[in-house]
Design a protein around this motif. Structure first.
Motif, PDB file in Angstrom:
ATOM      1  N   PHE A 342       4.294  -2.156  -3.792  1.00  0.00           N
ATOM      2  CA  PHE A 342       5.545  -2.644  -2.595  1.00  0.00           C
ATOM      3  C   PHE A 342       5.157  -2.613  -1.638  1.00  0.00           C
ATOM      4  O   PHE A 342       5.199  -3.545  -0.701  1.00  0.00           O
ATOM      5  CB  PHE A 342       6.724  -2.260  -3.730  1.00  0.00           C
ATOM      6  N   ALA A 343       5.251  -1.766  -1.023  1.00  0.00           N
ATOM      7  CA  ALA A 343       4.189  -1.951  -0.165  1.00  0.00           C
ATOM      8  C   ALA A 343       3.372  -2.563   1.228  1.00  0.00           C
ATOM      9  O   ALA A 343       3.683  -2.752   2.093  1.00  0.00           O
ATOM     10  CB  ALA A 343       4.040   0.496   0.451  1.00  0.00           C
ATOM     11  N   GLY A 346       4.864  -5.496   1.509  1.00  0.00           N
ATOM     12  CA  GLY A 346       5.327  -5.672   2.600  1.00  0.00           C
ATOM     13  C   GLY A 346       4.781  -5.570   4.065  1.00  0.00           C
ATOM     14  O   GLY A 346       4.950  -6.599   4.273  1.00  0.00           O
ATOM     15  N   ARG A 347       3.509  -5.347   3.703  1.00  0.00           N
ATOM     16  CA  ARG A 347       2.473  -4.703   5.125  1.00  0.00           C
ATOM     17  C   ARG A 347       1.556  -6.405   4.935  1.00  0.00           C
ATOM     18  O   ARG A 347       1.984  -7.082   6.284  1.00  0.00           O
ATOM     19  CB  ARG A 347       1.516  -4.035   5.056  1.00  0.00           C
ATOM     20  N   SER A 350       4.807  -8.648   6.510  1.00  0.00           N
ATOM     21  CA  SER A 350       5.127  -8.656   8.001  1.00  0.00           C
ATOM     22  C   SER A 350       4.204  -8.145   9.236  1.00  0.00           C
ATOM     23  O   SER A 350       3.895  -8.575  10.604  1.00  0.00           O
ATOM     24  CB  SER A 350       5.518  -6.545   7.372  1.00  0.00           C
TER      25      SER A 350
END
Length: 454
Positions: A342-343, A346-347, A350
């Motif tokens: 998930f991280a 997100g990266r 972004s």
């Protein structure tokens, strides 16, 4: 088996296992909810093997092993006899439909835990997390060759692979990270790795290298493989010599030699080079000579030797748990990898990480599957676990045509009290197809750029 054939074979094995479990999740819950299953297919296209069960379900292995499906009785897809209408998918309550749809991704998540459990029980051979060479921010943190990295942040690091898995996301976030270290003398200390000082943008595939860490197992041994004629070492050193010290300073790897020779040359005069030769320890006098660097045009001090060809290092650590201890360990690892996935998503959104390195296509997956399989069963099980986790989570994304898209429709139905209109669902299908097509295009582009254009 050649690399190409091996990659194709292990890709088929990996996809076969993951797809079968995913579709079995849909199938098993559908049957428990009273829905008639018309076909359970692993693969698409022309059936290579087919059998009809007593319940009328066709079990199929098809020619294109890039997916699978469970076809259920549904009045939206054709006429349904009145006596079978109650077994149609569309006639089920919204809660039953939610259960059937979510069962596929959940099957992959359960499979992920099971595969990690099997990996821990079998034991994954790896390299000890021992530092071989430091520079850059790793040197600023006070790390030294011979240090053993016990943990990175709150993640235990019993092997070098765990060190890499923990350091890469921390580096991408530019987050200063505590390291628990055991020094070569046996003392346990905490160092703080200043990852906030890393460049704003860097190749995440080289994150550990950019941090300035080289593991012990990647260092070339300080063994002489060639002595240049008429060089400083000619007639002094011999092929096969293992250099242990230069001018009184210890040498553990070939990378230690150039800076020590440079210091000796700048000091002027001769120095002692200690070597092991056929079981004997020798101290030999040698005087470095200045040599022209053909790339930079500058001068440097050299002995005139090249390292012996390094053999593949032997793995000196094993990640293993007992059958009982492996259960919570597998759950923890699955949860940790899910949070990291998930991280990473997100990266990517972004812009902190390149989508070129986060979206992989079949060529990359096939090459990885073959490489992991060559390292042994435990490594292949780990890769399967990560793929199963990715398949389960990505299928839950609220994109029409994926399981998550169907769940979104059913949640809307719960809120508004009636099903989403067929027109809205059809529009969603087109949007979903466009998104999946774009994602597949990116995956194939990355495959071409990363694997074929080199």
């Amino acid at each position: 088996m050649s690399e190409i054939l091996g990659s194709i074979w292990w890709l088929i094995v990996a996809l076969g296992v993951l797809v079968t479990f995913h579709e079995f999740g849909h199938y098993w819950v559908a049957r428990r909810c009273g829905v008639k299953v018309l076909r359970f297919s692993v693969g698409f296209g022309k059936p290579l093997w087919m059998r009809r069960g007593k319940d009328g379900t066709e079990y199929v292995v098809a020619a294109i092993p890039l997916g699978g499906y469970v076809k259920m009785l549904d009045e939206r897809e054709g006429d349904v006899p009145e006596h079978l209408a109650a077994q149609a998918f569309n006639r089920q309550s919204v809660w039953k439909r939610i259960a059937i749809v979510i069962a596929g991704p959940l099957a992959n998540l359960f499979l992920c835990v099971a595969l990690f459990w099997a990996m821990f029980v079998i034991g994954r051979p790896d390299f000890a997390p021992v530092v071989g060479h430091v520079q850059g921010v790793a040197a600023q943190a006070g790390l030294h060759p011979g240090d053993t990295l016990l943990s990175v942040g709150d993640r235990e690091t019993p092997t070098w692979s765990e060190v890499q898995l923990a350091l890469v996301p921390a580096a991408l976030d530019h987050a200063d990270t505590p390291l628990r270290v055991r020094t070569a003398a046996g003392d346990e200390l905490t160092r703080r790795l200043p990852l906030s000082q890393l460049p704003e943008e860097f190749d995440e595939r080289r994150a550990v290298e950019i941090i300035g860490l080289t593991p012990r197992h990647l260092l070339a041994p300080a063994q002489v493989g060639f002595v240049a004629p008429d060089s400083a070492a000619w007639g002094v050193l011999a092929e096969g010599d293992r250099i242990t010290a230069i001018d009184g300073l210890p040498v553990t790897a070939w990378d230690d030699i150039p800076p020590l020779v440079q210091k000796l040359g700048e000091r002027g005069g001769s120095g002692m080079v200690e070597v092991e030769r056929k079981g004997d320890r020798l101290a030999l006098e040698i005087t470095p000579r200045q040599t022209k660097d053909t790339q930079t045009g500058g001068d440097y001090w050299a002995l005139g030797v090249r390292p012996a060809r390094a053999q593949a290092p032997a793995k000196d650590a094993v990640l293993r748990h007992g059958p009982i201890e492996a259960v919570p360990a597998a759950v923890r690892e699955s949860v940790h990898q899910a949070s990291e996935l998930f991280a990473m998503i997100g990266r990517a959104f972004s812009g902190r990480v390149s989508v070129n390195n986060t979206v992989a296509g079949p060529i990359t997956i096939a090459r990885a599957a073959n490489a992991y399989a060559q390292h042994g069963a435990a490594w292949f099980l780990q890769m399967l676990a990560l793929l199963s986790l990715s398949l389960g989570i990505l299928n839950l994304l609220p994109i029409p045509i994926l399981d998550g898209g169907h769940l979104l429709y059913y949640l809307i139905e719960l809120v508004k009290g009636s099903p989403v209109s067929e027109r809205a669902m059809a529009a969603g299908q087109y949007v979903g197809l466009a998104l999946i097509a774009a994602l597949m295009g990116l995956a194939f582009y990355n495959d071409i750029m990363n694997n074929l254009v080199r």
